[in-house]
Design an enzyme around this catalytic site. Structure first.
Site: not given
Ligand code: DGP
Length: 117
Positions: A4, A99
């Protein structure tokens, strides 16, 4: 959970631009910001989605909202902000670790229309 991505961030195995951390909650800036302020607030414990919140694990959700209120003051969101949780396929959840998006410093739209085909 081993594979994850948000668990890996919580364990420090993947870098993130952290804005808040305590024993149970981590806040870091979203990789793909949708507003001038876009922070993700996660429980360090792996909870797959809002559909998996139970009486046993729900206290961290209240704590996340306390952290959001504190951060809103620190990050200059006095004009308001939005907290978003996407859950499951129809909710367009892309990372399967609970989240909350804390979005601010711009006027939001409502209602959330479906994505264009
Ligand atoms: P959701 O679509 O609600 O599952 O949002 C997931 C969010 O997580 C999306 O806005 C992009 C962010 N995200 C995905 N991978 C990473 C990562 O490795 N680092 C950061 N900082 N954000 C991430």
């Amino acid at each position: 959970m081993d594979d994850c991505i948000f668990c890996k961030i919580a364990r420090g195995e993947i870098p993130a631009n952290k804005v808040y951390e305590d024993e149970t909650v981590l806040g870091f800036y979203d990789l793909d910001p949708q507003a001038p302020v876009h922070v993700l607030l996660i429980p360090k414990e792996h909870i797959a989605s809002a559909a998996e919140i139970t009486p046993e694990n729900s206290s961290v959700v209240a704590h996340i909202f306390e952290v959001a209120a504190k951060l809103s003051k620190e990050l200059g969101l006095a004009n308001g902000f939005r907290i978003v949780n996407n859950c499951g396929r129809d909710g367009m959840q892309s990372v399967q670790h609970l989240h909350f998006h804390l979005l601010g410093k711009r006027r939001m739209g409502w209602p959330p229309f479906p994505p264009e085909e």
